[in-house]
Design an enzyme around this catalytic site. Sequence first.
Site, PDB file in Angstrom:
ATOM      1  N   ARG A 100      -6.215 -17.424  -9.942  1.00 20.60           N
ATOM      2  CA  ARG A 100      -6.874 -17.107  -8.882  1.00 20.60           C
ATOM      3  C   ARG A 100      -8.028 -16.156  -9.263  1.00 20.60           C
ATOM      4  O   ARG A 100      -7.802 -15.441 -10.360  1.00 20.60           O
ATOM      5  CB  ARG A 100      -5.821 -16.236  -7.793  1.00 20.60           C
ATOM      6  N   ARG A 139       0.756  -1.037  -0.013  1.00 22.04           N
ATOM      7  CA  ARG A 139      -0.147  -0.092  -0.007  1.00 22.04           C
ATOM      8  C   ARG A 139       1.000   1.161  -0.025  1.00 22.04           C
ATOM      9  O   ARG A 139       0.506   2.162  -0.516  1.00 22.04           O
ATOM     10  CB  ARG A 139      -0.937  -0.091   1.293  1.00 22.04           C
ATOM     11  N   ASP A 151      -4.517 -15.735   6.660  1.00 22.31           N
ATOM     12  CA  ASP A 151      -3.011 -16.187   6.170  1.00 22.31           C
ATOM     13  C   ASP A 151      -2.534 -17.070   7.192  1.00 22.31           C
ATOM     14  O   ASP A 151      -1.431 -17.564   6.703  1.00 22.31           O
ATOM     15  CB  ASP A 151      -2.226 -14.669   5.605  1.00 22.31           C
ATOM     16  N   LYS A 194      -6.125 -19.078  -2.344  1.00 22.38           N
ATOM     17  CA  LYS A 194      -4.968 -18.553  -2.034  1.00 22.38           C
ATOM     18  C   LYS A 194      -3.846 -19.008  -2.964  1.00 22.38           C
ATOM     19  O   LYS A 194      -4.257 -19.792  -4.058  1.00 22.38           O
ATOM     20  CB  LYS A 194      -4.836 -18.925  -0.395  1.00 22.38           C
TER      21      LYS A 194
HETATM   22  C1  S3P Z   1      -4.387  -9.232   1.759  1.00 21.88           C
HETATM   23  C2  S3P Z   1      -5.439  -9.569   1.965  1.00 21.88           C
HETATM   24  C3  S3P Z   1      -5.859 -10.873   2.329  1.00 21.88           C
HETATM   25  C4  S3P Z   1      -4.543 -11.818   2.376  1.00 21.88           C
HETATM   26  C5  S3P Z   1      -3.516 -11.431   1.488  1.00 21.88           C
HETATM   27  C6  S3P Z   1      -3.092  -9.900   1.686  1.00 21.88           C
HETATM   28  C7  S3P Z   1      -4.076  -7.686   1.501  1.00 21.88           C
HETATM   29  O1  S3P Z   1      -6.381 -11.520   0.970  1.00 21.88           O
HETATM   30  O2  S3P Z   1      -4.966 -13.031   2.164  1.00 21.88           O
HETATM   31  O3  S3P Z   1      -2.168 -12.001   1.886  1.00 21.88           O
HETATM   32  O4  S3P Z   1      -2.990  -7.048   1.650  1.00 21.88           O
HETATM   33  O5  S3P Z   1      -4.934  -6.998   1.265  1.00 21.88           O
HETATM   34  P1  S3P Z   1      -7.983 -11.449   0.556  1.00 21.88           P
HETATM   35  O6  S3P Z   1      -8.298 -10.103   0.285  1.00 21.88           O
HETATM   36  O7  S3P Z   1      -8.294 -12.297  -0.607  1.00 21.88           O
HETATM   37  O8  S3P Z   1      -8.573 -12.039   1.797  1.00 21.88           O
END
Ligand code: S3P
Length: 429
Positions: free
Chosen positions: A117, A22, A310, A337
């Site tokens: 995915r 981010r 995670d 995932k």
């Molecule tokens: C993440 C959100 C999660 C997580 C991923 C990182 C993020 O995924 O599993 O490792 O940084 O926004 P999902 O939004 O698919 O749940």
Amino acid sequence: MHKCKQLRGEIRVPGDKSISHRGIMLGSLARGKTCLHGFLSGADCLSSIECFRRLGIQIEREGEEVTIHGRGLYGLREACGLLDAGNSGTTTRLISGILAGQNFTTGITGDDSLRKRPMKRVIEPLGQMGADIRSADGFLPLTIRGGGLHGIDYISPVASAQVKSCILLAGLFAEGSTSVTEPAVSRNHTELMLKGFGADIRTDTKRHYSCIRPGSQLTGQDIIVPGDISSAAYFLVAGLICQDSDILIKNVNTNPTRAGILSVIEAMGGNIDYIDRREVSGEEVCDINVRTSQLHGTVIEGDIIPTLIDELPVIAVMAAFADGETIIRDAAELKVKESDRIATVSENLRAMGCDIRPTDDGFVIEGGRPLHGALIHTYKDHRIAMSFAVASLAADGESELDDYACVDISYPGFFRDLSGLCGKSVKHF
Ligand code: S3P
């Protein structure tokens, strides 16, 4: 890898992966310089850097120090050729929201795992906002023709920070306000960081609701990236399940939308202490001490799931070493995932002698039997590799991972750090 007699010492885990991504994205959209200190130099976050460089942003990196020369909300330039997000779902889904707001067309693809995915979850809401997105039937590669967005009130069918963030980032470029309501709270780093950069965003955590209004310019920031609780999780569990262990994990981000694993450890009877709770760049941080513990089974379900999604592979490992039954449900997201983690966790724990039953949305684990070494099939999934490295340290006999290098996705120094706590190299080839 062999059983470890004890894990002792201090460790500082690398920077948070979600926050590092981010920081690159908002830094690129901000006016002026953004400095990230403690940036995670894992392959996923490097993919984000590379994508924004291709979109005309100057980004310098020296180890964990990153400087981004942001060009403002409308400063990105059309890339020549496809962007490559590598293995990173976060890069793909978040950047899609940003690209949907640009007055040019961008193609984006990724590696074999990422191309499997689901992307419909972002294509649909972005389409409702007016973006024109072509895909391979809901999968990468995507071609995003951006511009002309209008705000929507999106009720998301899934608690996903990637989906939520994608829509909120698109909202920066839309006419009118854009809101997202989720079935449960997902990680809120995007909202916290957008606020820090000066965006007009408000959230109502009780309603799982976030709303952004366009019009504010973002301004470059100095951000200290705290340690990633998803990386700390491997040492938390290793310290709890390996004999005679006592570990201090420094500088862990304990943002409540990420820290579900801590409640689970407490519920399972883990010896855990939190030291020097503080705030760093708007995120909660503390040091965590764990010691070998007699754990017992628990039930993990409902709204806590997105806050530990995670960590579920390593939580399953912990459950295998706990007395009695652990039930994990409401976690069907594990199937989409980096690997199908319901299948990959079950296959590998079973190979080590654990009584585990996969279900449609989780597992039932009968813990407490001693586990033995096995050949671990990682499916090149970094979290499977690290979870089973930890299981190997507590199991009898020898284990081997079919791939060690995949940990570089989120934690390039993982085996070095684990070896440091064991007092010897844990890796055998
Ligand atoms: C993440 C959100 C999660 C997580 C991923 C990182 C993020 O995924 O599993 O490792 O940084 O926004 P999902 O939004 O698919 O749940």
